[in-house]
Design an enzyme around this catalytic site. Structure first.
Site, PDB file in Angstrom:
ATOM      1  N   LYS A 275      14.681 -14.600 -10.976  1.00 47.74           N
ATOM      2  CA  LYS A 275      15.494 -13.996  -9.413  1.00 47.74           C
ATOM      3  C   LYS A 275      15.814 -14.749  -9.250  1.00 47.74           C
ATOM      4  CE  LYS A 275      10.743 -11.424  -8.316  1.00 47.74           C
ATOM      5  NZ  LYS A 275       8.507 -11.567  -8.035  1.00 47.74           N
TER       6      LYS A 275
ATOM      7  N   HIS B 233       8.616 -16.004  -5.383  1.00 43.73           N
ATOM      8  CA  HIS B 233       9.859 -16.402  -4.554  1.00 43.73           C
ATOM      9  C   HIS B 233      10.723 -17.084  -3.730  1.00 43.73           C
ATOM     10  CE1 HIS B 233      10.990 -11.108  -4.371  1.00 43.73           C
ATOM     11  NE2 HIS B 233       9.770 -11.557  -5.233  1.00 43.73           N
TER      12      HIS B 233
ATOM     13  N   SER C   4       5.694 -10.877  -1.581  1.00 43.36           N
ATOM     14  CA  SER C   4       6.852 -10.384  -2.626  1.00 43.36           C
ATOM     15  C   SER C   4       7.596  -9.027  -1.400  1.00 43.36           C
ATOM     16  CB  SER C   4       6.505  -9.826  -4.113  1.00 43.36           C
ATOM     17  OG  SER C   4       5.887  -9.631  -4.004  1.00 43.36           O
TER      18      SER C   4
HETATM   19  C1  LIG Z   1       8.864 -10.674  -9.278  1.00 46.78           C
HETATM   20  C2  LIG Z   1       7.312 -11.696  -9.283  1.00 46.78           C
HETATM   21  C3  LIG Z   1       6.441 -11.785 -10.397  1.00 46.78           C
HETATM   22  C4  LIG Z   1       7.350 -11.106 -11.812  1.00 46.78           C
HETATM   23  O1  LIG Z   1       8.360 -12.692 -12.230  1.00 46.78           O
HETATM   24  P1  LIG Z   1       9.026 -11.995 -13.629  1.00 46.78           P
HETATM   25  O2  LIG Z   1       9.875 -13.158 -13.931  1.00 46.78           O
HETATM   26  O3  LIG Z   1       9.941 -11.174 -13.026  1.00 46.78           O
HETATM   27  O4  LIG Z   1       7.624 -11.092 -14.847  1.00 46.78           O
HETATM   28  C5  LIG Z   1       5.042 -12.777  -9.994  1.00 46.78           C
HETATM   29  N1  LIG Z   1       4.535 -12.754  -9.898  1.00 46.78           N
HETATM   30  C6  LIG Z   1       5.477 -12.449  -7.923  1.00 46.78           C
HETATM   31  C7  LIG Z   1       5.008 -13.347  -6.639  1.00 46.78           C
HETATM   32  C8  LIG Z   1       6.377 -11.778  -7.808  1.00 46.78           C
HETATM   33  O5  LIG Z   1       6.958 -11.638  -6.938  1.00 46.78           O
END
Ligand SMILES: *Cc1c(COP(=O)(O)O)cnc(C)c1O
Length: 438
Positions: A284, A253, A225
């Protein structure tokens, strides 16, 4: 067994450590003193963070999440969201959310296992399972809770977790909540991973006279990320298969970004059936909110019995589940959105590098622009803000202390003209602050 932990992961685990915190100072000494605010140390710690350029003020949006946003009253081109495909404001998702709210209300009123399991939750999971080519899916309130939910359920004291050094904070927290010991391999280092797996198989459980582990679980982000690089999943799967381990990939992601119609890294690398646990997010690229665990029917069933965020926290409002479901339909019916995302990614990343910026090892729409120290990153971001570009600095504890950066994400919604305006601002500020040659 946490030896070999990276600076990044160690950093993520103790946010007060870098600055020494304020606890040793004026705040804590008077614990129990009458008339004193017992939380006074917080203000001291905040001052420490500010002095070290590690305090991150929150920017307030007063517009929808889109390619152009109004932040703290100023119109800016937005390079800071995870709204990869623009689905956060997609008319089809908005329409479905409004209709579902009218028909089913704004809240679900209970946890899934008591009275909060609505037909829309089940329908979303059935379609997600089909989309991901797996037996079953269980949704969670977020990707974060999906990770902290699943890891302690599938691993316990007889097991071993093998984790990439740059895995996401929610994976780290999930591992902390598990009774299983864990070992960390250097980022994407397959030789290091194989060595840990070999040792685990040969030596077995040190605490149990060398008895074999019940489960060895290799856990990795699909797309990392902060650096935007992709896990070498084929090699990870091959190593896991050789040593009889299972694989879990967190595709937060990669969901909606990689693979056919955005199915994720397992599809991208054609590894269907060989990755046992897939975590995804709907927060996302899917534009809404939520996480999910995709895998076998038994995995889903067990999570419904034991995963704590699932059991003890209220389910999504019906409109959220309905909008997530519509997001899948849009992924299937408008693949050109993903094509456009990637065209913008290739253009923007290529131009940044051509202009002399260090975009690190990125190979996805997440493009870091490396700054080195936190003060530079914060100053650069503030100057971009003046120049009409919203690109946030990422500093410790999200990344290691000496790896501060501006993290950019282009979306399918950006026009070339908008991206060119961003690039011009990067060059102007980069020259001004001596990051690139004049
Ligand atoms: C953003 C992210 C999460 C968390 O996801 P949310 O739905 O925003 O809680 C988990 N793992 C990774 C690798 C992320 O980048």
């Amino acid at each position: 067994m946490t030896g070999g932990r990276s600076s990044s992961e160690a950093g993520t685990q103790s946010s007060g450590a870098a600055t020494g915190g304020g606890r040793g100072g004026s705040g804590a000494g008077s614990a129990g003193g009458a008339g004193r605010d017992p939380l006074a140390f917080l203000a001291d710690e905040i001052e420490e963070l500010k002095r070290a350029s590690l305090y991150r003020p929150m920017r307030v949006l007063s517009s929808p999440q889109a390619a152009e946003v109004v932040v703290d009253g100023k119109e800016l081109i937005n390079l800071s969201s995870n709204n990869y495909l623009g689905l956060a404001t997609h008319p089809r998702l908005v329409k479905v959310a409004l209709e579902t709210t009218r028909d089913f209300g704004v809240g679900s009123g209970a946890v899934r296992t008591i009275a909060g399991d609505m037909s829309i939750h089940e329908k979303l999971e059935a379609e997600l399972a089909e989309f991901k080519h797996v037996e079953a899916v269980l949704t969670f309130q977020s990707g974060f809770t999906a990770n902290t939910g699943v890891i302690p359920v599938v691993t316990g004291e007889n097991d071993l977790i093998v984790s990439d050094a740059l895995n996401h904070a929610s994976i780290i927290d999930g591992m902390r909540m598990s009774k299983a010991p864990r070992v960390v391999y250097p980022h994407k280092d397959i030789a290091g991973l194989r060595e840990l797996l070999r040792t685990a198989r040969e030596k077995g459980r040190v605490d149990a006279g060398g008895a074999p582990y019940r489960l060895i679980l290799v856990v990795t982000d699909g797309v990392f990320s902060m650096d935007g690089d992709i896990a070498p999943l084929p090699e990870i799967v091959a190593a896991a298969e050789e040593f009889g381990a299972a694989v879990m990939v967190d595709d937060a992601h990669a969901s909606g970004v990689l693979g056919k119609n955005g199915r994720g890294t397992v599809d991208h690398f054609d590894l269907h059936g060989r990755v046992h646990i897939q975590v995804g997010t709907m927060s996302k690229a899917m534009g809404v909110l939520g996480g999910y665990v995709a895998g076998s029917r038994a995995l889903r069933d067990m999570l419904t019995q034991r995963a704590r965020p699932f059991l003890f926290s209220t389910s999504h409002p019906p409109a959220v589940a309905a909008a997530c479901l519509e997001a899948i339909h849009v992924l299937l019916e408008q693949p050109e959105l993903i094509d456009h995302l990637w065209a913008n990614t290739i253009y923007f990343k290529g131009e940044l590098r051509r202009l002399g910026f260090d975009a690190g090892v990125s190979e996805t729409p997440i493009t870091p622009v490396m700054m080195g120290d936190s003060a530079m990153a914060q100053r650069f971001s503030a100057r971009l803000f003046d120049e009409g570009v919203f690109a946030q600095a990422v500093v410790f504890p999200t990344v290691a202390l000496d790896r501060a950066r501006i993290r950019t994400i282009v979306t399918a919604e950006h026009s070339t003209e908008q991206l060119d305006r961003c690039l011009a601002a990067f060059v102007k500020v980069g020259r001004e602050l001596g990051l690139v040659q004049a």
